[in-house]
Structures are given as structure tokens and as C-alpha cells.
Design a protein around this motif. Structure first.
Motif, mmCIF file in Angstrom:
data_model
loop_
_atom_site.group_PDB
_atom_site.id
_atom_site.type_symbol
_atom_site.label_atom_id
_atom_site.label_comp_id
_atom_site.label_asym_id
_atom_site.label_seq_id
_atom_site.Cartn_x
_atom_site.Cartn_y
_atom_site.Cartn_z
ATOM 1 N N PHE A 1 5.258 -2.223 3.332
ATOM 2 C CA PHE A 1 5.596 -0.619 2.208
ATOM 3 C C PHE A 1 6.990 0.762 2.771
ATOM 4 C CE2 PHE A 1 2.324 -2.723 0.755
ATOM 5 C CZ PHE A 1 1.975 -2.295 -0.628
ATOM 6 N N ALA A 2 7.279 0.406 4.384
ATOM 7 C CA ALA A 2 7.768 1.085 4.988
ATOM 8 C C ALA A 2 9.272 1.627 3.596
ATOM 9 C CB ALA A 2 8.959 0.732 5.895
ATOM 10 N N GLY A 3 9.349 2.920 3.748
ATOM 11 C CA GLY A 3 10.405 3.650 3.086
ATOM 12 C C GLY A 3 10.199 3.316 1.228
ATOM 13 N N ALA A 4 9.247 3.120 0.880
ATOM 14 C CA ALA A 4 8.511 2.513 -0.473
ATOM 15 C C ALA A 4 8.470 3.835 -1.019
ATOM 16 C CB ALA A 4 7.656 1.561 -1.441
ATOM 17 N N ASP A 5 8.299 4.264 -2.231
ATOM 18 C CA ASP A 5 8.279 5.465 -3.366
ATOM 19 C C ASP A 5 7.591 4.871 -3.989
ATOM 20 O OD1 ASP A 5 7.943 7.624 -4.781
ATOM 21 O OD2 ASP A 5 9.975 8.218 -5.375
ATOM 22 N N LEU A 6 5.996 4.901 -3.799
ATOM 23 C CA LEU A 6 5.230 4.657 -4.494
ATOM 24 C C LEU A 6 4.071 6.100 -5.357
ATOM 25 C CD1 LEU A 6 3.179 2.294 -1.764
ATOM 26 C CD2 LEU A 6 4.891 1.449 -3.248
ATOM 27 N N THR A 7 4.695 6.349 -6.110
ATOM 28 C CA THR A 7 4.109 8.419 -6.560
ATOM 29 C C THR A 7 3.226 7.505 -7.639
ATOM 30 O OG1 THR A 7 6.609 9.106 -5.360
ATOM 31 C CG2 THR A 7 4.948 10.109 -8.009
#
Length: 303
Positions: free
Chosen positions: A128-134
Motif C-alpha cells: 500500500f506504499a503511497g496509497a490514499d486509504l482515507t
């Protein structure tokens, strides 16, 4: 749009430019695996990436539509781009529910996934590196060795999640909730802002160069933990086990320690083993600790 047709066209245009998948990925600041998925028709770039891709491959946006013949052309000027209306004008975020799905080693690097729900599945070694999981939730998940480096985990919830050897380097943790999770994870250069960590065994967790701001540790097992040299501002340790924990060289401002309830004096005896040598703390934190009369504060600096 047919993702396989688009993938084939990306492949042809990339090869025409003499680029490898890795070379194209490097120019787009994404992973080679993402390019591979496009070309296999397993996923598709978002509209912003389509524009960058077109410019990089010297094609216009029409090139990617199903009815456009394969081949390269000139990048269209902004005035010539209305024909690209067949592409989505904006990307809509939808909540994805991924229940009981095996996603071991899945590549989510750089992805945007708001309010996603991962439940009762495997994310072992997922990236999930650098992912936006807000706003996403991870419930009863095997996330061992998962990579959350630089991921945006604002308003996320981890519940009964196995994070053994997972990494959180420079991750964004704002209003994040950790419940019965975190065992063996490594948090490096992370600022915890308004984070809630509840009923969690953190004995095997590693915190390196972290800042804890407005963070609560509620009924956590912190025995033997080393918080040396780290910063705590407005932090509450509420009924958490701290035997043999170390805050050597740490900075503590407005920090509260509430000992676990005990009919005996066990919790007080345990707290005597906590080390604050070389720590710097404000007067209120010092006074509160001094009031407990259970730990050595002779080597702290009060400011």
C-alpha cells in the motif's frame, strides 16, 4: 471502455517509443506492476494519468478510445481536446467492500481507495506504499509484512488485525484507530495525530523517531517498550501496562499517566520500573508524575 483494448494500445505506443514498462513507470512516478496491469487489461489509468500518458507517448487522448485505430500521433492541444469526452471527465470514488478475499502480495501502491472495507481476508505482504486509504477499515485481517509506507491512513480503523512485521514509514496517521492490532509492526518517522490505540498488545512493536500528538493509549500492553528520544504532546496513558518501559531522552508535554486499577499495589510497583532518565518535561507533567510517588525523576529536566 474495454480495458484490454486500452492496455494493448498502451503497450504498442510504449514499444514505439522504445520504453520498457519500468522506464514508463519511472517517468510516471508509479510502480512497474501498475503499468503491467494496464497492459494486461486488469486496470486502467485515471483521467489525470491518461493526460500524462498521452503526452509521454506522443499520442492524443483519442488514441485510447476503442474506435481509434492503433498508432501514434501528435499530442492534441487543449483547444483540440473536446473529442476526449469519451473518457471520464472526473474520477468518482466509490466505497469498495472486500470481504473474505485473498489479496496476498497485491499491489495497491499509489492507489486511491476512500472508505474501503477490508474484512476477514488476507493482505499478507500487500503493498500500500503511497496509497490514499482515507476512511478505510481493516477488520480481522492478516496484514503481516504489509507495506503502508507513506500511505494516507487518515480516519482509518484497524480492528483485530495482525500487523506483524508490517511497515509504516512516514505514514499519515490522523484520527486513526488501532484496536487489538499493531503487534510487531514498525512505525518510523510517523506523527500520530489524534490517534486512539485501544486494548492493544504493543510489546513487539517498534516506534522510531515518532511524534505522538493528542494520542491516547487505552488499556494497552506497553511492557518493555522503548520510546527513547521521542516526543509526546497531549498524550494519555490510560490504564496501560508500562512495566520496564523506557522514556529516556524523550520530550513529554502535557502527558498523563493513569495506572491500571489494582486491589494490591502491583501497578504501582510496576510503574517504579519505568525509566525517565534524561527526559525533558513540562512542569505539569512532572508534578503529575511526582504525585504518583512511584518512579525516579531525579534525572529529568523540567522546563
Amino acid at each position: 471502455m474495454d480495458t484490454k483494448i486500452i492496455g494493448s494500445k498502451i503497450t504498442q505506443a510504449r514499444k514505439a517509443k522504445g520504453l520498457s514498462q519500468a522506464g514508463l513507470a519511472q517517468q510516471l512516478f508509479i510502480s512497474p506492476q501498475a503499468v503491467g496491469k494496464w497492459e494486461r487489461g486488469e486496470s486502467m489509468p485515471d483521467i489525470t494519468t491518461f493526460h500524462r500518458l498521452a503526452a509521454m507517448l506522443d499520442v492524443d487522448l483519442n488514441y485510447f478510445t476503442e474506435n481509434s485505430p492503433a498508432g501514434t500521433g501528435t499530442v492534441a492541444s487543449p483547444a483540440e481536446q473536446p473529442a476526449a469526452a469519451s473518457l471520464p471527465s472526473q474520477e468518482r470514488q466509490v466505497a469498495l467492500h472486500l470481504t473474505a478475499v485473498d489479496m496476498q502480495q497485491e499491489d495497491f501502491a499509489g492507489a486511491t481507495l476512500h472508505k474501503g472495507k477490508f474484512k476477514a481476508g488476507s493482505l499478507h505482504s500487500a503493498n500500500f506504499a503511497g496509497a490514499d486509504l482515507t476512511g478505510s477499515t481493516f477488520e480481522v485481517i492478516d496484514a503481516r509484512e504489509a507495506n503502508f509506507d507513506r500511505a494516507n491512513l487518515t480516519d482509518c480503523s484497524f480492528s483485530i488485525t495482525d500487523l506483524t512485521d508490517a511497515t509504516f514509514r512516514q505514514s499519515i496517521l490522523v484520527r486513526t484507530t488501532l484496536h487489538m492490532s499493531g503487534q510487531g509492526a514498525t512505525f518510523t518517522d510517523v506523527t500520530f495525530l489524534d490517534v486512539r490505540i485501544t486494548k492493544t498488545d504493543l510489546q513487539q512493536t517498534r516506534f522510531e523517531r515518532c511524534i505522538f500528538n493528542a494520542t491516547d493509549f487505552q488499556q494497552c500492553d506497553l511492557r518493555g517498550m522503548h520510546f527513547d528520544g521521542q516526543t509526546f504532546i497531549g498524550v494519555q496513558f490510560d490504564k496501560s501496562a508500562l512495566k520496564d518501559a523506557s522514556f529516556s531522552g524523550a520530550t513529554l508535554r502535557n502527558v498523563s499517566f493513569k495506572l491500571p486499577f489494582s486491589l494490591t499495589n502491583k501497578s504501582h510497583l510496576d510503574f517504579k520500573t519505568v525509566c525517565f532518565d534524561g527526559a525533558t518535561m513540562d512542569k505539569t507533567t512532572y508534578a503529575a508524575l511526582k504525585g504518583l510517588r512511584v518512579t525516579d525523576l531525579s534525572k529529568v529536566t523540567v522546563v
